[in-house]
Design a protein around this motif. Structure first.
Motif, PDB file in Angstrom:
ATOM      1  N   VAL A 374       0.869  -0.968  -0.070  1.00  0.00           N
ATOM      2  CA  VAL A 374       0.109  -0.017  -0.426  1.00  0.00           C
ATOM      3  C   VAL A 374       0.936   1.420   0.192  1.00  0.00           C
ATOM      4  O   VAL A 374       1.012   2.067  -0.658  1.00  0.00           O
ATOM      5  CB  VAL A 374      -0.879  -0.112   1.375  1.00  0.00           C
ATOM      6  CG1 VAL A 374      -1.463   1.539   1.260  1.00  0.00           C
ATOM      7  CG2 VAL A 374      -2.358  -1.170   0.673  1.00  0.00           C
ATOM      8  N   THR A 375       1.754   1.242   0.697  1.00  0.00           N
ATOM      9  CA  THR A 375       3.087   2.094   0.862  1.00  0.00           C
ATOM     10  C   THR A 375       3.679   3.182  -0.313  1.00  0.00           C
ATOM     11  O   THR A 375       3.578   4.159  -1.079  1.00  0.00           O
ATOM     12  CB  THR A 375       3.923   2.269   1.956  1.00  0.00           C
ATOM     13  OG1 THR A 375       2.942   1.927   2.977  1.00  0.00           O
ATOM     14  CG2 THR A 375       4.772   3.811   2.550  1.00  0.00           C
ATOM     15  N   LEU A 376       3.734   1.617  -1.242  1.00  0.00           N
ATOM     16  CA  LEU A 376       4.437   1.724  -2.941  1.00  0.00           C
ATOM     17  C   LEU A 376       3.452   2.063  -3.884  1.00  0.00           C
ATOM     18  O   LEU A 376       4.017   3.472  -4.394  1.00  0.00           O
ATOM     19  CB  LEU A 376       5.501   0.395  -2.694  1.00  0.00           C
ATOM     20  CG  LEU A 376       5.781   0.270  -3.963  1.00  0.00           C
ATOM     21  CD1 LEU A 376       7.236   1.225  -4.328  1.00  0.00           C
ATOM     22  CD2 LEU A 376       6.154  -1.046  -5.113  1.00  0.00           C
ATOM     23  N   LEU A 377       2.392   2.028  -3.223  1.00  0.00           N
ATOM     24  CA  LEU A 377       1.399   2.655  -4.368  1.00  0.00           C
ATOM     25  C   LEU A 377       1.408   3.817  -4.058  1.00  0.00           C
ATOM     26  O   LEU A 377       0.998   4.481  -5.151  1.00  0.00           O
ATOM     27  CB  LEU A 377       0.075   1.256  -4.113  1.00  0.00           C
ATOM     28  CG  LEU A 377      -0.074   0.250  -4.832  1.00  0.00           C
ATOM     29  CD1 LEU A 377      -1.027  -0.401  -4.363  1.00  0.00           C
ATOM     30  CD2 LEU A 377      -0.094   0.233  -6.368  1.00  0.00           C
ATOM     31  N   HIS A 378       0.843   4.314  -2.460  1.00  0.00           N
ATOM     32  CA  HIS A 378       1.256   5.680  -2.464  1.00  0.00           C
ATOM     33  C   HIS A 378       2.099   6.658  -3.194  1.00  0.00           C
ATOM     34  O   HIS A 378       1.692   7.674  -3.731  1.00  0.00           O
ATOM     35  CB  HIS A 378       0.452   5.516  -0.952  1.00  0.00           C
ATOM     36  CG  HIS A 378       0.676   7.121  -0.377  1.00  0.00           C
ATOM     37  ND1 HIS A 378      -0.431   7.413   0.146  1.00  0.00           N
ATOM     38  CD2 HIS A 378       2.175   8.424  -0.116  1.00  0.00           C
ATOM     39  CE1 HIS A 378      -0.521   9.215   0.533  1.00  0.00           C
ATOM     40  NE2 HIS A 378       0.981   9.218   0.640  1.00  0.00           N
TER      41      HIS A 378
END
Length: 397
Positions: A374-378
């Protein structure tokens, strides 16, 4: 991790309850039969116990309700508040008292409706605003929507010219809590300082001030503020935890570990042992997350290194105004795709994922893998030009 401590208001912590839905009139000829609807209704929601008759003890039902609330006799308060609102359906005070009693009895959904009705009648009603603010900002599970509502109600209360002086610190404290949860630390600091100017020994306000200072990267002030709270029976665990984080930033790992272990001892539910991978394991998890991205995202990351780092550096946190939170999970550095680089760094764009912050945001290794994703997608969203509000709307907050 919950950071919401006890709050010295006459409102209690709320639970949840469901609203009973009446059967549809178009359900067919058998819908009116009690035998037909009873099983469905019983499964839908429990039927509340009937209220006892209001015993006003020589007062009006509303005054009796307020007296019962002061005494902590919430079923009696609800009975009299219900009678008062039935007798005077346009009384904001009666509906606000009913909301307070319902909240104390953990009938949360009904409390929301009662407060909504009070404020529909009188948008500036002080007790209605305070009760609604506390309900959304403190009592209900934290979410952006609830915190925004709590902050709006609290700020509206602060703006009312007829609000009594004793209610002002209460509004300011709820506002500080909601604003801190929303990441608006500068505004939260102002509200907490307002409370402390009137109530210097208010420990909850002192905690909100310390938290705001930490989020604003005013680390020396935050360290002093949290040090003053380590002996507080309700906030000591959170104070030790933040002192541990601050000492890590100073490179004092042994001292930091002592504070973090103390926080875990005092509040194991709030501060479980994080599933911290080794540096090599974390680099591997990050690489796997990058490899699992859709092809178009991997193409966008061409020439953009994704780095596994321990903690955000001061220069990154302080690169803009307001500063970034020390607890951020990741960071995109540089201009979005399509905008020119300034030439000061090569490469001019990069993504960082922070091992220690990510591990503390979850409870299991499986959750860690999902949070890395999720953090990478953010951060890829930032690379593509999206801001935090747009990303939050997509569930990538």
């Amino acid at each position: 991790m919950s950071r919401r401590g006890s709050f010295a208001l006459c409102f209690l912590l709320l639970g949840a309850c469901q609203r009973t839905t009446p059967p549809s009139a178009s359900a067919g000829p058998d819908a009116a039969s009690p035998a037909a609807v009873a099983p469905t209704a019983a499964l839908a929601a429990p039927v509340p116990e009937p209220l006892p008759p209001c015993r006003p003890r020589g007062s009006s039902p509303l005054d009796a309700a307020l007296d019962y609330l002061d005494e902590g006799r919430f079923p009696e308060a609800l009975s009299c508040a219900a009678q008062a609102s039935a007798l005077e359906p346009d009384s904001a005070a009666a509906h606000a008292a009913r909301g307070e009693a319902l909240a104390a009895l953990q009938r949360t959904a009904e409390a929301q409706v009662a407060y909504a009705r009070a404020l529909a009648i009188d948008p500036g009603h002080p007790e209605g605003l305070l009760g609604a603010a506390h309900l959304y900002a403190v009592q209900l599970p934290s979410s952006r929507e609830y915190d925004e509502l709590g902050a709006l109600y609290a700020e509206r209360g602060l703006s009312q010219p007829e609000v009594s002086p004793e209610l002002m610190p209460r509004f300011a404290l709820v506002a500080a809590m909601a604003l801190n949860d929303l990441g608006q630390a500068a505004e939260a600091l102002q509200r907490a300082s307002l409370v402390l100017a009137r109530e210097p020994k208010n420990a909850e306000a002192a905690y909100e001030k310390a938290l705001a200072l930490f989020e604003l990267c005013r680390f020396a002030e935050a360290k002093a503020a949290f040090s003053g709270l380590v002996s507080d029976p309700e906030r000591g665990a959170h104070a030790h935890y933040h002192l541990g984080l601050l000492l890590e930033r100073e490179g004092k790992w042994k001292q930091a570990r002592g504070h973090l272990e103390k926080a875990r001892f005092l509040s194991p539910e709030d501060f479980p042992v994080p599933p911290t991978p080794s540096e090599e394991e974390f680099r591997n998890e990050v690489a796997l997350a990058v490899a699992a991205l859709p092809e178009d995202m991997r193409e966008d990351l061409t020439g953009v290194p994704v780095r596994a780092e321990e903690l955000p550096a001061d220069e990154d946190l302080l690169s803009g105004e307001p500063p970034l939170s020390p607890s951020i999970l990741g960071l995109f550095r540089g201009p979005p795709l399509g905008e020119p680089c300034d030439g000061s760094e090569t490469p001019c764009r990069s993504v960082a994922l922070y091992r220690l912050n990510l591990a503390r945001a979850v409870r299991t290794r499986e959750e860690l893998r999902e949070q890395i994703k999720v953090t990478l997608l953010h951060e890829v969203g930032h690379l593509r030009g999206e801001d935090d509000q747009e990303l939050a709307a997509r569930g990538l907050e």
